[in-house]
Design an enzyme around this catalytic site. Structure first.
Site, PDB file in Angstrom:
ATOM      1  CD  GLU A  74       2.359  -1.636   9.364  1.00  0.00           C
ATOM      2  OE1 GLU A  74       1.865  -2.591   9.998  1.00  0.00           O
ATOM      3  OE2 GLU A  74       2.157  -1.440   8.158  1.00  0.00           O
ATOM      4  CD  GLU A 118      17.669 -17.911   3.751  1.00  0.00           C
ATOM      5  OE1 GLU A 118      17.306 -19.095   3.748  1.00  0.00           O
ATOM      6  OE2 GLU A 118      16.955 -16.967   3.360  1.00  0.00           O
TER       7      GLU A 118
END
Length: 308
Positions: free
Chosen positions: A87, A118
């Site tokens: 963004e 992860e």
């Protein structure tokens, strides 16, 4: 770092006594409970204001010197980092490489669960090495429970390369400790759905990242007052926003604002500078460059327009 096999004591894994009868609530009661618990996310961010301010200052200084900002995470934490980085270009017209999101499992993990990845600290280290992180860069490790090996691997690799490191977690330091420059703890407490950290923990993390990235861009001069004067004019909605900013700040008509915007190469900041100083495009670009893109400083440097 806490052993991954012994996570039950972590704050994010606790059982919330307020939602023990979650499956027995009517729908309105369920929504009310969520709303009540979500207030704790805002409070958690407020409690970390000093650390957030330090993170903004350190990051802005690194980026001012040519560094980059990296968010590193897995699962929800990784997705939030990628979202915030994505963004920045449309909001502040930053190059895509300035703020980058790194998620365990890569782009595919944005839409498909890849939690097993992860656990690979070496992948986090490799991600930092691949991007050739230096002492000018900032690496933000995001992990709600604080223990994600991928994140710790990235943080350790970043420290070895001299980068500024920031840690964002939703567990207290005494549960998970880490060596970083800025340690941000968002203590949102036990989730309504036990262990589901995409809820309050995710909300608090999103709020913190909003503050961090926007604060950094403010410090870099990409905002004038509360207007996004570096907005990328790439579609009709953003062109309309640009015109409204010009109209509001200059008093020009929409038509005149449109002409000014086009003369500036569709850059609101430059358009404002041209209007307020009388400079042409090339001269305005040079002046902005001299002031590191800070519009207020550039305008103030023109003695005949010192009131700005």
């Amino acid at each position: 770092m806490t052993n991954l096999q012994e996570r039950g004591h972590l704050l994010t894994e606790q059982v919330n006594s307020n939602s023990l009868n979650l499956d027995q609530l009517n729908t309105l009661e369920l929504v009310e409970l969520f709303n009540s618990e979500d207030q704790k996310a805002v409070a958690a961010v407020a409690a970390a204001k000093v650390e957030l301010a330090e993170a903004i200052e350190r990051t802005a200084e690194c980026l001012r010197q040519g560094g980059r900002l990296f968010y590193v995470g897995a699962g929800t934490s990784g997705r939030l980092g990628v979202l915030d980085s994505a963004e920045c270009p449309p909001t502040f017209c930053t190059p895509p490489e300035l703020v980058q999101g790194i998620i365990a499992g890569g782009a595919g993990a944005l839409v498909r669960s890849s939690e097993d990845l992860e656990d690979r600290a070496q992948d986090g280290e490799a991600a930092i090495q691949q991007r050739q992180v230096t002492q000018l860069d900032v690496v933000v490790g995001i992990t709600a429970g604080g223990t994600t090996p991928f994140v710790h691997g990235a943080i350790n690799a970043a420290r070895q390369r001299g980068a500024t490191t920031i840690f964002i977690a939703c567990v207290p330091v005494e549960q998970v400790s880490v060596e970083v420059d800025v340690d941000i703890r968002l203590l949102t407490g036990a989730e309504i759905l036990a262990g589901s950290t995409r809820l309050k923990a995710g909300t608090a993390t999103k709020l913190a990242l909003n503050i961090l990235s926007t604060g950094v861009m403010v410090r870099l001069g990409k905002v004038y007052g509360n207007r996004m004067v570096d907005v990328a004019v790439t579609n009709q909605k953003l062109r309309d926003r640009a015109l409204r900013i010009l109209q509001d700040l200059t008093g020009l008509s929409r038509e005149a604002s449109g002409f000014l915007l086009e003369r500036s190469g569709r850059w609101v900041k430059l358009a404002l500078l041209m209007h307020w100083t009388g400079l042409e495009k090339e001269e305005g670009l040079k002046l902005l460059s001299e002031h590191q893109g800070n519009l207020r400083a550039a305008v103030a440097s023109q003695k005949n327009h010192s009131s700005f």
